[in-house]
Write a protein that holds these residues in place. Sequence first.
Motif, PDB file in Angstrom:
ATOM      1  N   MET A 181       0.836  -1.206   0.000  1.00 19.31           N
ATOM      2  CA  MET A 181       0.000   0.000   0.000  1.00 19.31           C
ATOM      3  C   MET A 181       0.867   1.251   0.000  1.00 19.31           C
ATOM      4  O   MET A 181       0.584   2.220  -0.706  1.00 19.31           O
ATOM      5  N   ALA A 182       1.925   1.237   0.811  1.00 21.45           N
ATOM      6  CA  ALA A 182       2.829   2.389   0.881  1.00 21.45           C
ATOM      7  C   ALA A 182       3.511   2.606  -0.465  1.00 21.45           C
ATOM      8  O   ALA A 182       3.639   3.738  -0.943  1.00 21.45           O
ATOM      9  N   GLU A 184       2.454   1.667  -3.477  1.00 23.71           N
ATOM     10  CA  GLU A 184       1.498   2.100  -4.499  1.00 23.71           C
ATOM     11  C   GLU A 184       1.126   3.567  -4.336  1.00 23.71           C
ATOM     12  O   GLU A 184       0.674   4.210  -5.278  1.00 23.71           O
ATOM     13  N   GLN A 185       1.306   4.104  -3.118  1.00 21.84           N
ATOM     14  CA  GLN A 185       1.015   5.515  -2.882  1.00 21.84           C
ATOM     15  C   GLN A 185       2.263   6.383  -3.048  1.00 21.84           C
ATOM     16  O   GLN A 185       2.277   7.562  -2.688  1.00 21.84           O
ATOM     17  N   SER A 186       3.316   5.752  -3.582  1.00 23.82           N
ATOM     18  CA  SER A 186       4.589   6.446  -3.858  1.00 23.82           C
ATOM     19  C   SER A 186       5.190   7.062  -2.603  1.00 23.82           C
ATOM     20  O   SER A 186       5.803   8.140  -2.657  1.00 23.82           O
ATOM     21  N   LEU A 187       5.021   6.399  -1.476  1.00 25.75           N
ATOM     22  CA  LEU A 187       5.590   6.873  -0.228  1.00 25.75           C
ATOM     23  C   LEU A 187       6.993   6.301  -0.046  1.00 25.75           C
ATOM     24  O   LEU A 187       7.319   5.232  -0.577  1.00 25.75           O
ATOM     25  N   LEU A 205      -2.697   4.377   6.017  1.00 24.17           N
ATOM     26  CA  LEU A 205      -2.329   3.925   4.683  1.00 24.17           C
ATOM     27  C   LEU A 205      -3.504   3.231   3.994  1.00 24.17           C
ATOM     28  O   LEU A 205      -3.576   3.175   2.762  1.00 24.17           O
ATOM     29  N   GLU A 208      -6.876   5.624   1.725  1.00 21.19           N
ATOM     30  CA  GLU A 208      -6.960   5.995   0.313  1.00 21.19           C
ATOM     31  C   GLU A 208      -6.538   4.860  -0.616  1.00 21.19           C
ATOM     32  O   GLU A 208      -6.387   5.060  -1.824  1.00 21.19           O
ATOM     33  N   HIS A 209      -6.379   3.666  -0.041  1.00 19.64           N
ATOM     34  CA  HIS A 209      -5.849   2.546  -0.830  1.00 19.64           C
ATOM     35  C   HIS A 209      -6.729   2.217  -2.034  1.00 19.64           C
ATOM     36  O   HIS A 209      -6.221   2.012  -3.149  1.00 19.64           O
ATOM     37  N   TYR A 212      -6.203   4.698  -4.854  1.00 21.66           N
ATOM     38  CA  TYR A 212      -4.941   4.487  -5.558  1.00 21.66           C
ATOM     39  C   TYR A 212      -5.010   3.256  -6.457  1.00 21.66           C
ATOM     40  O   TYR A 212      -4.501   3.259  -7.581  1.00 21.66           O
ATOM     41  N   GLU A 213      -5.651   2.185  -5.965  1.00 20.04           N
ATOM     42  CA  GLU A 213      -5.789   0.976  -6.781  1.00 20.04           C
ATOM     43  C   GLU A 213      -6.547   1.280  -8.068  1.00 20.04           C
ATOM     44  O   GLU A 213      -6.190   0.804  -9.152  1.00 20.04           O
ATOM     45  N   LEU A 241      -2.586  11.241  -8.519  1.00 22.57           N
ATOM     46  CA  LEU A 241      -3.706  11.996  -7.956  1.00 22.57           C
ATOM     47  C   LEU A 241      -4.245  13.039  -8.935  1.00 22.57           C
ATOM     48  O   LEU A 241      -5.447  13.292  -8.982  1.00 22.57           O
TER      49      LEU A 241
END
Length: 290
Positions: A181-182, A184-187, A205, A208-209, A212-213, A241
């Motif tokens: 998850m992290a 995929e959120q570009s963290l 996390l 908003e998963h 993002y998916e 986003l």
Amino acid sequence: MVNVVGVRFRTAGKIYYFNPCDLELDKGDKVIVETARGIECGTVVVTNRQVVDEEVVSPLKNVIRKTTEEDLKQVEENKKKEIEAFDICLEKIKKHNLEMKLIDVEYTFDNNKVLFYFTADGRVDFRELVKDLASVFRTRIELRQIGVRDEAKMMGALGNCGRELCCSTHLAEFHPVSIKMAKEQSLSLNPSKISGTCGRLMCCLKYEHEAYESLLKKSPKLDAIVQTPDGQGTVVYVDLLRERVKVKLDLEQDTDIVAYSIKDIKIVKDAVRDNDPEDHLLEELKDLED
């Protein structure tokens, strides 16, 4: 359909359904209820409503009554007892030289049981401790080992965002959170940036998963070949986003990098990143998911 009310026993705790027994209850009412572990005092958070039978865990326990002044005095008295019991238990743990950390103590409303919550790195043989505590309190004793997430929920604290922890203010239950998850959120996959006070991945996390998916499914990857209104090119940057990408066009000039909305491009050949340099980090950071 069955008539129920929802009751909580702790702030941000799990909601349990009870039979209101013809009582009309308002949100915030204190009630005495019958539970599997004895008589308890809780707070109504879901008022009288009809729910399908499948949502109820049978047998449905009853709401005995709204709290009286005497009941509220008993609750306050129990809180004082819990503070004393905490100190006594700490002494007993030290006496028995046990590798465990006491987190909280809870009396049932009717004083029929005292629960001691603790954390430990492994299994703890606390049989002698239980006997010792039972001889002091003269009632049923239960020691319950909890995880670090539960510890944070009970203790409360401020998160990295500066607000009170989600788990101790509004999250009734923990949901699985993964390193993926992290990513995929570009963290940043830096543990200090994606871990909460408990030392595990931050619960937020998960929030908003799904978004993002959904965005990832319709967005090209880096290095994908795409068709743009200005010709074919290679994706060099993806802004999920904003749903925009930057594309290096297949023209003679090396500086022809243009931004496009995802809806204005067509994927010709998506990139396959079999050897992503960050993939090894996903395995190394798996312990943060527990």
